[in-house]
Design a protein around this motif. Structure first.
Motif, PDB file in Angstrom:
ATOM      1  N   GLU A 151      31.001  29.908  47.754  1.00  0.00           N
ATOM      2  CA  GLU A 151      29.955  30.518  46.741  1.00  0.00           C
ATOM      3  C   GLU A 151      30.391  30.184  45.319  1.00  0.00           C
ATOM      4  O   GLU A 151      31.539  30.372  44.887  1.00  0.00           O
ATOM      5  N   PHE A 152      29.273  30.069  44.537  1.00  0.00           N
ATOM      6  CA  PHE A 152      29.506  29.688  43.114  1.00  0.00           C
ATOM      7  C   PHE A 152      28.987  30.703  42.351  1.00  0.00           C
ATOM      8  O   PHE A 152      28.060  31.542  42.301  1.00  0.00           O
ATOM      9  N   HIS A 153      29.986  31.086  41.295  1.00  0.00           N
ATOM     10  CA  HIS A 153      29.720  32.313  40.308  1.00  0.00           C
ATOM     11  C   HIS A 153      29.977  31.428  38.781  1.00  0.00           C
ATOM     12  O   HIS A 153      30.642  30.528  38.736  1.00  0.00           O
ATOM     13  N   MET A 154      29.674  32.490  37.888  1.00  0.00           N
ATOM     14  CA  MET A 154      30.483  31.979  36.540  1.00  0.00           C
ATOM     15  C   MET A 154      30.786  33.428  36.148  1.00  0.00           C
ATOM     16  O   MET A 154      30.419  34.505  36.193  1.00  0.00           O
ATOM     17  N   ASN A 155      32.022  33.562  35.131  1.00  0.00           N
ATOM     18  CA  ASN A 155      32.495  34.487  34.702  1.00  0.00           C
ATOM     19  C   ASN A 155      32.092  34.940  33.688  1.00  0.00           C
ATOM     20  O   ASN A 155      31.228  34.331  32.819  1.00  0.00           O
ATOM     21  N   ALA A 156      32.474  36.066  33.024  1.00  0.00           N
ATOM     22  CA  ALA A 156      31.756  36.715  31.842  1.00  0.00           C
ATOM     23  C   ALA A 156      32.974  37.639  31.216  1.00  0.00           C
ATOM     24  O   ALA A 156      33.536  38.313  31.946  1.00  0.00           O
ATOM     25  N   ALA A 157      33.371  37.758  29.919  1.00  0.00           N
ATOM     26  CA  ALA A 157      34.197  38.562  29.131  1.00  0.00           C
ATOM     27  C   ALA A 157      33.480  38.996  27.902  1.00  0.00           C
ATOM     28  O   ALA A 157      32.658  38.277  27.529  1.00  0.00           O
ATOM     29  N   ALA A 158      33.961  40.292  27.511  1.00  0.00           N
ATOM     30  CA  ALA A 158      33.771  40.538  25.958  1.00  0.00           C
ATOM     31  C   ALA A 158      34.225  39.456  25.018  1.00  0.00           C
ATOM     32  O   ALA A 158      33.623  39.500  24.132  1.00  0.00           O
ATOM     33  N   SER A 159      35.207  39.118  25.374  1.00  0.00           N
ATOM     34  CA  SER A 159      35.955  38.010  24.275  1.00  0.00           C
ATOM     35  C   SER A 159      35.128  36.823  24.354  1.00  0.00           C
ATOM     36  O   SER A 159      35.209  36.104  25.616  1.00  0.00           O
ATOM     37  N   LYS A 160      34.506  36.075  23.455  1.00  0.00           N
ATOM     38  CA  LYS A 160      33.887  34.947  23.508  1.00  0.00           C
ATOM     39  C   LYS A 160      34.684  33.725  23.992  1.00  0.00           C
ATOM     40  O   LYS A 160      34.178  32.504  24.062  1.00  0.00           O
ATOM     41  N   SER A 161      36.058  33.916  23.605  1.00  0.00           N
ATOM     42  CA  SER A 161      37.298  33.020  23.629  1.00  0.00           C
ATOM     43  C   SER A 161      37.524  32.670  25.205  1.00  0.00           C
ATOM     44  O   SER A 161      38.281  31.790  25.674  1.00  0.00           O
ATOM     45  N   ALA A 162      37.231  33.654  26.011  1.00  0.00           N
ATOM     46  CA  ALA A 162      37.665  33.764  27.225  1.00  0.00           C
ATOM     47  C   ALA A 162      37.310  32.312  28.059  1.00  0.00           C
ATOM     48  O   ALA A 162      36.045  31.944  27.632  1.00  0.00           O
ATOM     49  N   ASN A 163      38.121  31.693  28.505  1.00  0.00           N
ATOM     50  CA  ASN A 163      37.673  30.512  29.197  1.00  0.00           C
ATOM     51  C   ASN A 163      38.355  30.174  30.542  1.00  0.00           C
ATOM     52  O   ASN A 163      39.395  30.848  30.805  1.00  0.00           O
ATOM     53  N   GLY A 164      38.111  29.031  31.087  1.00  0.00           N
ATOM     54  CA  GLY A 164      38.526  28.496  32.483  1.00  0.00           C
ATOM     55  C   GLY A 164      37.998  28.672  33.811  1.00  0.00           C
ATOM     56  O   GLY A 164      37.037  29.293  33.652  1.00  0.00           O
ATOM     57  N   VAL A 165      38.436  27.833  34.580  1.00  0.00           N
ATOM     58  CA  VAL A 165      37.921  27.728  35.917  1.00  0.00           C
ATOM     59  C   VAL A 165      38.797  28.471  37.013  1.00  0.00           C
ATOM     60  O   VAL A 165      40.140  28.125  36.855  1.00  0.00           O
ATOM     61  N   GLU A 166      38.362  29.288  37.959  1.00  0.00           N
ATOM     62  CA  GLU A 166      39.395  29.533  39.051  1.00  0.00           C
ATOM     63  C   GLU A 166      38.273  29.636  40.339  1.00  0.00           C
ATOM     64  O   GLU A 166      37.144  29.816  40.280  1.00  0.00           O
ATOM     65  N   THR A 167      39.252  29.711  41.377  1.00  0.00           N
ATOM     66  CA  THR A 167      38.610  30.003  42.802  1.00  0.00           C
ATOM     67  C   THR A 167      39.487  31.253  43.301  1.00  0.00           C
ATOM     68  O   THR A 167      40.554  30.925  43.587  1.00  0.00           O
ATOM     69  N   ILE A 168      38.527  32.163  43.867  1.00  0.00           N
ATOM     70  CA  ILE A 168      39.185  33.357  44.532  1.00  0.00           C
ATOM     71  C   ILE A 168      39.056  33.127  45.838  1.00  0.00           C
ATOM     72  O   ILE A 168      38.084  32.876  46.485  1.00  0.00           O
ATOM     73  N   ALA A 169      40.260  33.332  46.531  1.00  0.00           N
ATOM     74  CA  ALA A 169      40.333  33.052  48.170  1.00  0.00           C
ATOM     75  C   ALA A 169      41.454  33.640  48.587  1.00  0.00           C
ATOM     76  O   ALA A 169      42.322  34.120  47.736  1.00  0.00           O
ATOM     77  N   LEU A 170      41.632  33.763  50.062  1.00  0.00           N
ATOM     78  CA  LEU A 170      42.844  34.323  50.651  1.00  0.00           C
ATOM     79  C   LEU A 170      44.047  33.386  50.860  1.00  0.00           C
ATOM     80  O   LEU A 170      43.492  32.006  50.411  1.00  0.00           O
ATOM     81  N   PRO A 171      45.100  33.854  50.799  1.00  0.00           N
ATOM     82  CA  PRO A 171      46.333  32.738  50.867  1.00  0.00           C
ATOM     83  C   PRO A 171      45.854  31.506  51.699  1.00  0.00           C
ATOM     84  O   PRO A 171      46.325  30.386  51.561  1.00  0.00           O
ATOM     85  N   LYS A 172      45.509  31.713  52.756  1.00  0.00           N
ATOM     86  CA  LYS A 172      45.498  30.632  53.802  1.00  0.00           C
ATOM     87  C   LYS A 172      44.519  29.512  53.256  1.00  0.00           C
ATOM     88  O   LYS A 172      44.567  28.172  53.563  1.00  0.00           O
ATOM     89  N   ASP A 173      43.711  29.487  52.063  1.00  0.00           N
ATOM     90  CA  ASP A 173      42.847  28.740  51.648  1.00  0.00           C
ATOM     91  C   ASP A 173      43.334  28.451  50.131  1.00  0.00           C
ATOM     92  O   ASP A 173      42.575  27.852  49.581  1.00  0.00           O
TER      93      ASP A 173
END
Length: 255
Positions: A151-173
């Motif tokens: 599934e695809f999402h986009m992050n958001a933060a109060a700080s405009k400088s927050a950045n980067g890509v991540e994938t949330i998953a269980l350890p097996k993945d």
């Protein structure tokens, strides 16, 4: 061979004959049972006891073989499929930055990934097509029956400088999660968050996510609140989608 009449003494011939015998039993087991079942019981009772024991044994073996024989008519071919879904839904916009909202952006990304999977001939299901983005309950249901669910999402933060890509998953993945994050980050020129792009759900502030508990992975494509990352997304999301699709295709080939 000159002494063919003595061939039955050869072990290879004996084994071959036994194999042929049992293969014939498998092929004819159902027919034998059909014939046996239509014979009147009074005729069966007239079979001599010594012969009846052998017939009974043969019937028993035929029943076992008939039960073990593959019956395609009883089992439809189950093809594995990949699930790709867009976060949030048509009624839940997710994070917002000006005229852009998360649900719309990730829906576009899902459609782009679906395009490349279709071109590759990979079986897949989505939580909608075109402008449709169905609720999370539909995505979870699709994830449970898939060989791989993303599934695809986009992050958001109060700080405009927050950045980067991540994938949330269980350890097996973990490894797959890292590959997905790298594929996106390389196109957008983003940094990798977490462990080389992987966020362990148990370590995530988001808590236990239903899609991940159903066996899926959630790719955070960047920060919608970061103007630079938002601009990169709008400019290059088709290329990023192609890179993600390639990771999925290679994963399914190796599965």
């Amino acid at each position: 061979m000159d002494d063919w009449k003595q061939a039955w003494k050869l072990k290879s011939v004996q084994v071959g004959a036994a194999s042929a015998f049992f293969y014939a039993l498998i092929l004819l087991s159902e027919q034998f049972l059909s014939v046996w079942n239509v014979i009147p019981q009074e005729l069966k009772n007239k079979i001599p006891e010594s012969i009846g024991e052998w017939v009974g044994m043969f019937v028993g073996v035929a029943m076992v073989l008939a039960r073990l024989k593959k019956q395609p008519e009883l089992h439809g071919d189950i093809k594995p499929f990949v699930t790709i879904t867009a976060g949030h839904s048509n009624v839940d916009p997710g994070a917002v930055n000006g005229k852009y909202n998360e649900a719309e952006l990730v829906r576009q990304f899902r459609n782009a990934v679906a395009h490349y999977l279709a071109v590759a001939g990979l079986e897949f299901k989505t939580d909608g097509t075109g402008t449709i983005n169905l609720p999370l309950t539909n995505a979870i249901a699709l994830a449970k029956g898939a060989s791989l669910a993303v599934e695809f999402h986009m992050n958001a933060a109060a700080s405009k400088s927050a950045n980067g890509v991540e994938t949330i998953a269980l350890p097996k993945d973990k490894v797959l999660a890292q590959k997905l994050s790298v594929a996106v980050a390389n196109v957008f020129g983003s940094r990798l968050r977490g462990d080389n792009g992987w966020i362990d759900q148990s370590q995530s502030a988001r808590g236990r996510l239903g899609f991940i508990n159903a066996g899926g992975l959630i790719v955070e494509l960047g920060f919608i609140s970061n103007e630079a990352e938002l601009a990169e997304f709008n400019l290059k999301y088709w290329s990023a989608a192609k890179a993600v699709a390639q990771v999925i295709i290679e994963h399914e080939k190796d599965a």
